[in-house]
Design an enzyme around this catalytic site. Sequence first.
Site, short mmCIF file in Angstrom:
data_model
loop_
_atom_site.label_atom_id
_atom_site.label_comp_id
_atom_site.label_asym_id
_atom_site.label_seq_id
_atom_site.Cartn_x
_atom_site.Cartn_y
_atom_site.Cartn_z
N GLY A 49 -66.53 -26.44 34.40
CA GLY A 49 -67.84 -26.01 33.93
C GLY A 49 -67.78 -24.78 33.05
O GLY A 49 -68.82 -24.28 32.63
N CYS A 50 -66.59 -24.30 32.77
CA CYS A 50 -66.43 -23.14 31.90
C CYS A 50 -65.91 -23.61 30.54
O CYS A 50 -65.07 -24.50 30.48
CB CYS A 50 -65.44 -22.14 32.51
SG CYS A 50 -65.97 -21.46 34.08
N ALA A 51 -66.42 -23.00 29.48
CA ALA A 51 -65.98 -23.37 28.13
C ALA A 51 -64.52 -22.99 27.91
O ALA A 51 -63.79 -23.66 27.20
CB ALA A 51 -66.86 -22.69 27.09
#
Length: 136
Positions: A49-51
């Site tokens: 969920g993190c870029a």
Amino acid sequence: MATEAFEAIVEDFDFLEDWEDRYRYVIEQGKAMEPLDEALKVPATKVDGCASQVWLHPKIDGGVFSFDGDSDALIVRGLIAVLRALYNGLPVGAVTGVDAHAELERLGLHEHLSSQRSNGVRAMIERIRLVAAAAV
């Protein structure tokens, strides 16, 4: 219910007048962290969920919660450092009671982070809460 370390960040933010200085401050907090051991950068510690690439390695010692973390993005390393200041040293049972979003709002971060970065912070908070809840 913030830790002394987090309150110190809040005080520093109050002193810094513009967002560019605050942004640099967050980055410096990340640079000051010890890098996470490469052996701990595995799928089990990676936060989805993190870029950018983010790894969190939680520890519970004597009922006290802490975690180490790392990222390939400087600002995200800084955000990890801020979250460490918020959570590290709390009794594990208190971790899920922390309103991290409200605490981070005191820093005004939500106004200056991209939606991808904000989603990444939420994913990190959720991981921290899940680990703590499973340990109680």
